[in-house]
Each structure stands twice: as C-alpha cells, then as structure tokens.
Design an enzyme around this catalytic site. Structure first.
Site, PDB file in Angstrom:
ATOM      1  N   LEU A  10     -43.548 -19.897  42.540  1.00 23.38           N
ATOM      2  CA  LEU A  10     -44.606 -20.435  41.991  1.00 23.38           C
ATOM      3  C   LEU A  10     -44.982 -20.093  40.505  1.00 23.38           C
ATOM      4  CD1 LEU A  10     -46.823 -17.269  43.585  1.00 23.38           C
ATOM      5  CD2 LEU A  10     -46.888 -19.771  44.516  1.00 23.38           C
ATOM      6  N   GLY A  11     -43.515 -20.659  40.271  1.00 25.23           N
ATOM      7  CA  GLY A  11     -43.742 -20.986  38.744  1.00 25.23           C
ATOM      8  C   GLY A  11     -43.447 -22.022  37.864  1.00 25.23           C
ATOM      9  N   GLN A  12     -42.823 -22.935  36.311  1.00 20.98           N
ATOM     10  CA  GLN A  12     -43.088 -24.091  36.325  1.00 20.98           C
ATOM     11  C   GLN A  12     -42.668 -25.052  36.625  1.00 20.98           C
ATOM     12  OE1 GLN A  12     -41.855 -26.235  32.617  1.00 20.98           O
ATOM     13  NE2 GLN A  12     -42.814 -27.111  32.793  1.00 20.98           N
ATOM     14  N   ASP A  34     -41.839 -15.001  45.525  1.00 20.79           N
ATOM     15  CA  ASP A  34     -42.272 -15.276  43.733  1.00 20.79           C
ATOM     16  C   ASP A  34     -42.223 -13.630  43.024  1.00 20.79           C
ATOM     17  OD1 ASP A  34     -43.284 -17.013  41.801  1.00 20.79           O
ATOM     18  OD2 ASP A  34     -44.221 -15.702  41.280  1.00 20.79           O
ATOM     19  N   ILE A  35     -42.802 -13.210  42.065  1.00 23.87           N
ATOM     20  CA  ILE A  35     -43.385 -11.524  41.912  1.00 23.87           C
ATOM     21  C   ILE A  35     -45.041 -11.446  42.052  1.00 23.87           C
ATOM     22  CG2 ILE A  35     -43.971 -11.982  39.493  1.00 23.87           C
ATOM     23  CD1 ILE A  35     -42.468  -9.164  39.119  1.00 23.87           C
ATOM     24  N   ARG A  36     -46.065 -12.734  42.277  1.00 26.19           N
ATOM     25  CA  ARG A  36     -46.413 -12.324  42.782  1.00 26.19           C
ATOM     26  C   ARG A  36     -46.655 -13.078  43.582  1.00 26.19           C
ATOM     27  NH1 ARG A  36     -48.851 -17.184  38.314  1.00 26.19           N
ATOM     28  NH2 ARG A  36     -46.937 -18.380  38.694  1.00 26.19           N
ATOM     29  N   TYR A 138     -33.740 -15.829  24.533  1.00 28.58           N
ATOM     30  CA  TYR A 138     -33.225 -16.931  25.197  1.00 28.58           C
ATOM     31  C   TYR A 138     -31.778 -17.190  25.683  1.00 28.58           C
ATOM     32  CZ  TYR A 138     -35.131 -21.298  28.353  1.00 28.58           C
ATOM     33  OH  TYR A 138     -35.531 -21.819  29.098  1.00 28.58           O
ATOM     34  N   LYS A 142     -29.555 -17.337  28.348  1.00 27.74           N
ATOM     35  CA  LYS A 142     -28.690 -18.532  28.872  1.00 27.74           C
ATOM     36  C   LYS A 142     -27.179 -18.877  29.162  1.00 27.74           C
ATOM     37  CE  LYS A 142     -32.687 -20.321  30.810  1.00 27.74           C
ATOM     38  NZ  LYS A 142     -32.925 -20.075  32.242  1.00 27.74           N
TER      39      LYS A 142
HETATM   40  N1  SER Z   1     -38.671 -24.988  27.831  1.00 31.95           N
HETATM   41  C1  SER Z   1     -37.933 -23.985  27.511  1.00 31.95           C
HETATM   42  C2  SER Z   1     -38.684 -23.264  26.690  1.00 31.95           C
HETATM   43  O1  SER Z   1     -39.237 -24.487  25.370  1.00 31.95           O
HETATM   44  C3  SER Z   1     -36.394 -24.563  27.718  1.00 31.95           C
HETATM   45  O2  SER Z   1     -35.488 -24.579  28.372  1.00 31.95           O
HETATM   46  O3  SER Z   1     -38.636 -21.942  26.863  1.00 31.95           O
END
Ligand code: SER
Length: 314
Positions: A10-12, A34-36, A138, A142
């Site tokens: 359900l994410g982007q 999804d979690i939802r 983040y 990654k």
């Molecule tokens: N679109 C992402 C962010 O802005 C980049 O991986 O976190």
C-alpha cells in the site's frame, strides 16, 4: 517471475507496482501484503508486519510464491525522526525477506536509494561503484541492505536483484516521510493553489524519476537473464536531475502564474545536501538495458493532467 508476493503493497511504490504486476502476470498471481489491511484489493491480499518472520514465510509458502518484492520501509526523513524504529523495521524486514527467499528459493527484489550515498561520494555523475559513507540512518540501512543482498547471493545463491532509486514522482499514492517528496507535493499545490512553499532550497539538485519508468525498471531487471548481470543489486537508475527552480519553470509552461517560495527545513535540506546531484546509470543500461520514457517536461505534462482529473473528481 510467475507468482509474486509484495510487501509494503500500500506504499508509494507498492501500490502502483501491485496494479502493474497484476496487469502483466494476472491478478491472482500477485499477493499484496501490507501492515494495513487493503480495502477493495483487486486480487489476493494479506496483512503482514514485515518484522514477523514466521508469518512472512507462511504467507509466501501458502501462496506458492516464486518471487518476493520487498518494498516495506521507512523513508529518509521519518528514519531521521525515529532512527531505532527505522533500524528495526528496515533491517529486520529485509533480513526476514531474504531468509524467506532463501528458505523457499524465491527470486528477490528490493530497492536501495540515492540515500545510500553520503557527503564524501562524488556528487556529479556518481559512479556505480564508489565511496558510500552516508550520514543518515536511512542511508546506513540502505548500504547495509545492499551488502546483505549481495551476501545472500554469494553465500546462499539467492537470486537477489535491486536498484538505487532516485526520488520517485507519481500521481497515485503520495509518498510519506521522504526528502524528495517536495517534487510530488509541488504538483498537488500547483493545481490547488497555484503556488508552493518549498522546504528544499533553490540550487539543490537531486535525481528523480517518474513512477511508470520506475515500475518498468523493476520488471526489466527481474526479467533479465541472470548470466547478463554483473552487479545484481543496487544499480544506479535515474531519469533526470533538477532543483526546485527548474521544476517550477516546467510547471509554468502550463500554469504561467505559478509562484514558488521557500521555507527551508534544515533536517531535510541537510539530507539532500549529503546526496549526489546526479548519478551515472551506465551499469544498468549496459547490463539489463535500463531506459526511461519521461524527462522533466513530459513528466510535468502528465502529472498536471492526471492530478487535475483526480482532484476534480475527489
Ligand atoms: N525518496 C526517498 C527519500 O526521499 C529516497 O530514497 O527518502
């Protein structure tokens, strides 16, 4: 790739990826998790918290999946607000997804990001193989994820694949908690208010790509014969690089009075400043034929048209 399970559906990215894969591979062959809970799902769906390893394994096994696309993650700005949650979710979810793939012999995809680069990375024409010392949680997730995917291929023979996505722009599901989200918000505000206040400063360049090109890239990479791939994971991909002034100029070709001003957010500006201005996609092009259809003006025309319809009918 015939029976595909998606996390973060359900994410982007997940929401549009689910639709596209269902069109190509058949609705019944794509399990959206999804979690939802999904409302009005067009095919099989299930609730899954990706930190629940056993449930992930059981869902994939019961569905008879041959492919796992792991999209569930916290984005960069949210990860900076909640670093420990980001570590647990981003790394815990990934290792569970890799383990499920190892145990069940699944082909595997997960996205990395331009966030895997840091201030000491060359900023222009950033090479595929280069210094990666990110300064965000983040980014740490990654880079560790890229290495873990390589490890699961080398050590266990799991068919892992992945790309480093730039900021992704789409008119369907809004992103949440990313640094590049301004380049999505600006189109919504352009239509609704003919103006936008950017939290990213003028002159800040970041790589971007339109969602249809991102989805096609995932499919093209997954459908490539394994023996053509040298890198497998974390291929640099992008379609364009721009700063807020340039996206505003592109919008003004359709809305001549569009106004842009600035209220820079130091956290997201700091993240953006630590990322490359533009990355080199030669490896993706050479190894699996990566290509894009949309440049900035083509994307702007399509975004404004689709969003106008969407917001009028909302
Ligand atoms: N679109 C992402 C962010 O802005 C980049 O991986 O976190």
């Amino acid at each position: 790739m015939k029976r595909i399970m998606i996390t973060g559906a359900l994410g982007q990215i997940g929401s549009e990826l689910t639709t596209k894969l269902r069109e190509i591979y058949g609705a019944d062959n794509v399990l959206a998790t999804d979690i939802r809970p999904a409302s009005g799902s067009t095919g099989p769906s299930a609730v899954l918290d990706v930190t629940d390893a056993q449930k992930m394994h059981d869902l994939a096994k019961d569905f008879g999946a041959d492919t796992l696309m792991h999209m569930a993650a916290l984005l960069s700005a949210t990860a900076e607000e909640k670093p420990l949650l980001a570590w647990n979710l981003n790394m815990g979810g990934l290792v569970n997804a890799l383990e499920t793939s190892r145990e069940l012999g699944l082909q595997f995809f997960t996205p990395s990001s331009i966030g895997a680069f840091g201030p000491s990375t060359p900023k222009n024409n950033t090479p595929q193989d280069t210094l990666q010392r990110p300064t965000t949680m983040y980014g740490v997730n990654k880079v560790a994820g890229e290495l873990l995917c390589d490890y699961y291929f080398e050590r266990f023979g799991v068919d892992t694949r992945g790309v480093r996505f730039p900021g992704l722009i789409s008119n369907v599901t809004p992103p949440g908690g990313g640094t590049t989200d301004y380049a999505v918000d600006i189109y919504y505000q352009a239509i609704e208010q003919n103006s936008y206040t950017s939290y990213i400063a003028a002159g800040t360049y970041m790589d971007m790509m339109y969602m249809p090109d991102a989805l096609q890239a995932i499919i093209d990479l997954m459908e490539t014969d394994a023996d053509q791939l040298i890198h497998r994971n974390a291929f640099n991909v992008t379609a364009m690089s721009f700063d807020p002034e340039q996206i505003a100029a592109s919008i003004r070709k359709h809305l001549p009075d569009f106004q842009l001003d600035y209220a820079v957010d130091p956290v997201r500006q700091g993240i953006a400043d630590s990322w490359p201005d533009n990355i080199d996609v030669t490896a993706a092009r050479d190894e699996w034929g990566f290509k894009t259809a949309y440049d900035l003006d083509a994307m702007t025309a399509d975004m404004l048209e689709k969003l106008k319809n969407k917001l009028q009918n909302a």
